[in-house]
Design a protein around this motif. Structure first.
Motif, short mmCIF file in Angstrom:
data_model
loop_
_atom_site.label_atom_id
_atom_site.label_comp_id
_atom_site.label_asym_id
_atom_site.label_seq_id
_atom_site.Cartn_x
_atom_site.Cartn_y
_atom_site.Cartn_z
N ASP A 83 0.85 -1.19 0.00
CA ASP A 83 0.00 0.00 0.00
C ASP A 83 0.89 1.24 0.00
N TRP A 84 1.32 1.63 -1.19
CA TRP A 84 2.27 2.74 -1.30
C TRP A 84 1.64 4.09 -0.98
N LEU A 85 0.31 4.11 -0.83
CA LEU A 85 -0.37 5.36 -0.48
C LEU A 85 -0.56 5.51 1.03
N ALA A 86 -0.15 4.50 1.80
CA ALA A 86 -0.28 4.56 3.25
C ALA A 86 0.69 5.60 3.82
N CYS A 87 0.30 6.22 4.92
CA CYS A 87 1.11 7.31 5.47
C CYS A 87 2.54 6.90 5.86
#
Length: 201
Positions: A83-87
């Motif tokens: 999940d490369w969009l995770a913080c």
């Protein structure tokens, strides 16, 4: 100044599942917001060591951790490994603290080389480049020269290398008390109140 109560916790495939679960339970009690990452190898180790066969879906696995850690407020957020969009993947949004417990030698080597093949490695890379707190809990023996060189490399970058080495001066009466000693040390390094007495106290 606002205190960041967020923390990234990664569980990798080294032996030491009891440490990971005890740490999560303690962080929930301390009302921390936990971004949890778990490798495929860690899932297998947890099955072998604890008898917990984690569900295949992210949502069901998250539910398992919340139930096991008595998380009634939704403090634990399980993230997908890519999940490369995770913080935690971004320097502009990552928590300022990260713990890898336990940390496999493969993960440690990947971090020392700056690899980012999954979210665990990327989150650690972000922690180092942003000069955030990163604690790794390696559990391996004996240690090869490669292992030691990788640990030294990370230590020189400011990473706290904290092997799972329990003490016995508090006279533990159970395996859980041995586990709790290591978790207590982790909590204190994270700026949280531990429960066990310090040496000489």
């Amino acid at each position: 100044m606002t205190i960041d109560k967020r923390i990234t916790v990664a569980i990798t495939g080294a032996s030491g599942s009891p440490y990971a679960l005890a740490l999560l339970q303690a962080l929930v009690k301390h009302k921390q917001q936990i971004f949890l990452l778990i490798s495929d190898a860690a899932r297998e180790v947890m099955r072998l060591e604890m008898g917990h066969a984690l569900p295949s879906s992210r949502e069901d696995s998250e539910g398992f951790f919340r139930q096991h850690c008595q998380d009634n407020t939704g403090a634990i957020h399980l993230l997908a490994n890519h999940d490369w969009l995770a913080c935690p993947a971004s320097g502009s949004g990552a928590p300022t603290r990260m713990v890898i417990c336990p940390c496999s030698m493969g993960t440690l080597a990947a971090i020392a080389c700056g690899l980012s093949n999954n979210l665990i490695e990327r989150a650690a890379d972000v922690a180092i480049k942003e000069q955030h707190q990163l604690i790794v809990l390696p559990r391996e023996m004996p240690l090869s020269a490669l292992h030691l060189e990788n640990m030294l490399k990370l230590a020189r970058l400011g990473v706290i290398v904290m092997p799972a080495s329990p003490a016995f001066y508090h006279q533990p009466q159970s395996v859980q008390e041995i586990v709790d000693f290591v978790v207590d040390r982790l909590l204190k390094h994270l700026g949280l109140q531990g429960t066990l007495p310090a040496w000489g106290v």
